[in-house]
Design a protein around this motif. Structure first.
Motif, PDB file in Angstrom:
ATOM      1  N   VAL A  64       0.860  -1.187   0.000  1.00 15.36           N
ATOM      2  CA  VAL A  64       0.000   0.000   0.000  1.00 15.36           C
ATOM      3  C   VAL A  64       0.900   1.242   0.000  1.00 15.36           C
ATOM      4  CG1 VAL A  64      -1.929   1.184   1.108  1.00 15.36           C
ATOM      5  CG2 VAL A  64      -1.748  -1.311   1.242  1.00 15.36           C
ATOM      6  N   ILE A  65       1.266   1.676  -1.200  1.00 10.47           N
ATOM      7  CA  ILE A  65       2.284   2.706  -1.383  1.00 10.47           C
ATOM      8  C   ILE A  65       1.872   4.052  -0.801  1.00 10.47           C
ATOM      9  CG2 ILE A  65       1.430   3.303  -3.683  1.00 10.47           C
ATOM     10  CD1 ILE A  65       5.136   3.247  -2.617  1.00 10.47           C
ATOM     11  N   PHE A  99      -4.513   4.069   6.483  1.00 14.34           N
ATOM     12  CA  PHE A  99      -4.437   5.533   6.513  1.00 14.34           C
ATOM     13  C   PHE A  99      -4.481   6.071   7.946  1.00 14.34           C
ATOM     14  CE2 PHE A  99      -5.221   4.789   2.107  1.00 14.34           C
ATOM     15  CZ  PHE A  99      -4.625   5.854   1.448  1.00 14.34           C
ATOM     16  N   PRO A 100      -5.500   5.772   8.748  1.00 15.16           N
ATOM     17  CA  PRO A 100      -5.460   6.245  10.139  1.00 15.16           C
ATOM     18  C   PRO A 100      -4.366   5.570  10.958  1.00 15.16           C
ATOM     19  CG  PRO A 100      -7.358   4.810   9.791  1.00 15.16           C
ATOM     20  CD  PRO A 100      -6.774   5.086   8.448  1.00 15.16           C
ATOM     21  N   LEU A 129      -7.150  10.140   4.194  1.00 14.55           N
ATOM     22  CA  LEU A 129      -7.612   9.479   2.981  1.00 14.55           C
ATOM     23  C   LEU A 129      -7.796  10.470   1.836  1.00 14.55           C
ATOM     24  CD1 LEU A 129      -8.394   6.721   1.833  1.00 14.55           C
ATOM     25  CD2 LEU A 129     -10.753   7.160   2.577  1.00 14.55           C
ATOM     26  N   ASP A 130      -8.105  11.713   2.170  1.00 14.54           N
ATOM     27  CA  ASP A 130      -8.267  12.737   1.130  1.00 14.54           C
ATOM     28  C   ASP A 130      -6.969  12.985   0.366  1.00 14.54           C
ATOM     29  OD1 ASP A 130     -10.903  13.050   1.810  1.00 14.54           O
ATOM     30  OD2 ASP A 130     -10.602  14.854   3.011  1.00 14.54           O
ATOM     31  N   ASP A 131      -5.836  12.603   0.958  1.00 17.08           N
ATOM     32  CA  ASP A 131      -4.535  12.806   0.316  1.00 17.08           C
ATOM     33  C   ASP A 131      -4.092  11.587  -0.494  1.00 17.08           C
ATOM     34  OD1 ASP A 131      -4.192  15.369   1.418  1.00 17.08           O
ATOM     35  OD2 ASP A 131      -3.346  14.541   3.272  1.00 17.08           O
ATOM     36  N   TYR A 132      -5.002  10.638  -0.696  1.00 22.69           N
ATOM     37  CA  TYR A 132      -4.618   9.377  -1.329  1.00 22.69           C
ATOM     38  C   TYR A 132      -3.862   9.574  -2.639  1.00 22.69           C
ATOM     39  CZ  TYR A 132      -5.047   5.506  -4.560  1.00 22.69           C
ATOM     40  OH  TYR A 132      -4.775   4.573  -5.515  1.00 22.69           O
ATOM     41  N   ASP A 133      -4.436  10.336  -3.560  1.00 24.50           N
ATOM     42  CA  ASP A 133      -3.814  10.498  -4.881  1.00 24.50           C
ATOM     43  C   ASP A 133      -2.465  11.190  -4.793  1.00 24.50           C
ATOM     44  OD1 ASP A 133      -5.590   9.241  -6.682  1.00 24.50           O
ATOM     45  OD2 ASP A 133      -6.997  10.895  -6.475  1.00 24.50           O
ATOM     46  N   ALA A 134      -2.400  12.254  -3.992  1.00 23.18           N
ATOM     47  CA  ALA A 134      -1.139  12.989  -3.863  1.00 23.18           C
ATOM     48  C   ALA A 134      -0.070  12.124  -3.203  1.00 23.18           C
ATOM     49  CB  ALA A 134      -1.362  14.264  -3.056  1.00 23.18           C
ATOM     50  N   THR A 150       6.340  16.544  -0.082  1.00 20.35           N
ATOM     51  CA  THR A 150       5.346  17.161   0.792  1.00 20.35           C
ATOM     52  C   THR A 150       5.072  16.351   2.040  1.00 20.35           C
ATOM     53  OG1 THR A 150       4.258  18.145  -1.137  1.00 20.35           O
ATOM     54  CG2 THR A 150       2.955  17.990   0.886  1.00 20.35           C
ATOM     55  N   PHE A 151       5.082  15.026   1.940  1.00 19.95           N
ATOM     56  CA  PHE A 151       4.553  14.190   3.011  1.00 19.95           C
ATOM     57  C   PHE A 151       5.606  13.524   3.883  1.00 19.95           C
ATOM     58  CE2 PHE A 151       1.260  14.326  -0.275  1.00 19.95           C
ATOM     59  CZ  PHE A 151       0.175  14.764   0.470  1.00 19.95           C
ATOM     60  N   ARG A 152       6.853  13.576   3.509  1.00 20.51           N
ATOM     61  CA  ARG A 152       7.895  13.009   4.365  1.00 20.51           C
ATOM     62  C   ARG A 152       9.096  13.938   4.355  1.00 20.51           C
ATOM     63  NH1 ARG A 152      11.642   8.610   3.851  1.00 20.51           N
ATOM     64  NH2 ARG A 152      12.981  10.297   4.531  1.00 20.51           N
TER      65      ARG A 152
END
Length: 345
Positions: A82-83, A119-120, A126-131, A154-156
């Motif tokens: 789950v990338i 996700f949690p 979950l709203d950031d799934y695509d990004a 952005t996320f790491r």
């Protein structure tokens, strides 16, 4: 064509006995299935990632490392990783380590997965799934080609001349994107130049043909050569000596699987026998029947998709290990040789 099997290590109750085996027993069986598939001459063995108490596998790389020690030749893949909620650095290093342990047999199928519990669990929205998916898979591709990486996202946290270790034995880890049925995902796989691993679990053949066309078109528009855009079909499969025998034996397990998986998702939990017969028909998703029927269905799809792999999920619904073993034997001895011969012409 390459032929293989994959498992999620689900812990569904046996519909005939009501018994549910332990995660310990399930993992022992998964390792044994990998060994059996290798000895039977199959090409690929995959395990999927879930973070639920009704599944035994949350870390595919660890399970596959155990399978690597029990096997010699078979390729080892996640199905899927789950990338969106995995750290790409950790994911790459885990599978690079697996590649070293297995002497060059590791692969990654990256996807969203069947559930959203990761996700949690790992602190993502979950709203950031695509990004998340886009950022993480692009970083994973960069890690796959460079020993030292400088990167900003952005996320790491950023990477500054980061040493990525160990390096795989293969020049690069084969990377696939798992697609369940959305055009956007197929186009993204083509644009990125990864393999396309289609989970064909429901719906007509024509829908998935359109995904293949979009994937190839997007890949070639991005400059990727057709021969570098491999396609795999992943599907639920049950094989018995006779067609009616296969349907009669598999229906209780498939109905059971449908019930507990859809209950987890808050969806309708019952599939009738007539519904089952429909999804097992020649033009639809489910591979159920005699070896000859399975061969015909694989070849019919190959004519439409031109795919390079068929990977069967054969252990769903609470089946016993002995029942799954019989199916693997038929897949390896009666289905695979003919499919390989016919698709090599």
């Amino acid at each position: 064509m390459e032929i293989g099997i994959y498992t999620f290590g689900d812990l569904g109750p046996n519909p005939h006995t009501g018994e549910t085996i332990s995660a310990k027993q399930r993992l022992k069986e998964v390792i044994e299935l990998g060994k059996m598939a290798d000895e039977a001459g199959l090409d690929i063995f995959g395990v999927g990632e879930h973070h639920r108490l009704d599944y035994a596998i949350s870390s595919p790389a660890i399970v596959l490392a155990a399978v690597a020690q029990a096997t010699k030749h078979i390729k080892l893949t996640s199905a899927t990783s789950v990338i969106s909620t995995l750290d790409p650095v950790r994911l790459f290093e885990d599978f690079a380590t697996l590649d070293v342990i297995s002497e060059g047999r590791a692969e990654i199928i990256a996807g969203r997965g069947a559930f959203i519990e990761s996700f949690p669990l790992f602190g993502y929205e979950l709203d950031d799934y695509d990004a998340l998916f886009e950022e993480n898979i692009k970083l994973l591709q960069q890690l796959n080609t460079k020993e030292i990486v400088t990167w900003q996202g952005t996320f790491r946290s950023n990477l500054e001349n980061a040493m990525i270790s160990p390096r795989p034995i293969q020049e690069k880890l084969p990377l696939w994107v798992g697609v369940g049925g959305t055009a956007k995902s197929a186009i993204r796989a083509g644009r990125l130049g990864t393999g396309l691993a289609m989970a064909i679990l429901g719906g007509p053949l024509t829908h998935f043909k359109s995904l293949v066309d979009l994937y190839i078109q997007a890949g070639m528009e991005e400059g990727h050569k057709r021969e570098n855009l491999p396609i795999a079909v992943n599907a639920h499969t049950y094989i018995a000596k006779e067609s009616q025998q296969a349907k009669d034996e598999f229906y209780p397990y498939y109905a059971n699987y449908w019930s507990y998986v859809n209950k987890q998702r808050g969806m309708a939990t019952r599939i009738t026998r007539s519904d089952f017969e429909q999804v097992a028909s020649p033009e639809t998703a489910l591979f159920v029947g005699s070896p000859q029927q399975i061969i015909e269905k694989i070849l019919r799809q190959h004519e439409a998709f031109g795919h390079d792999r068929f990977i069967a999920q054969m252990d769903i619904g609470g089946q016993s290990f002995s029942e799954v073993a019989k199916g693997i034997e038929l897949l390896a001895t009666e289905v695979a040789p003919i499919v390989r011969r016919e698709t090599s012409k």
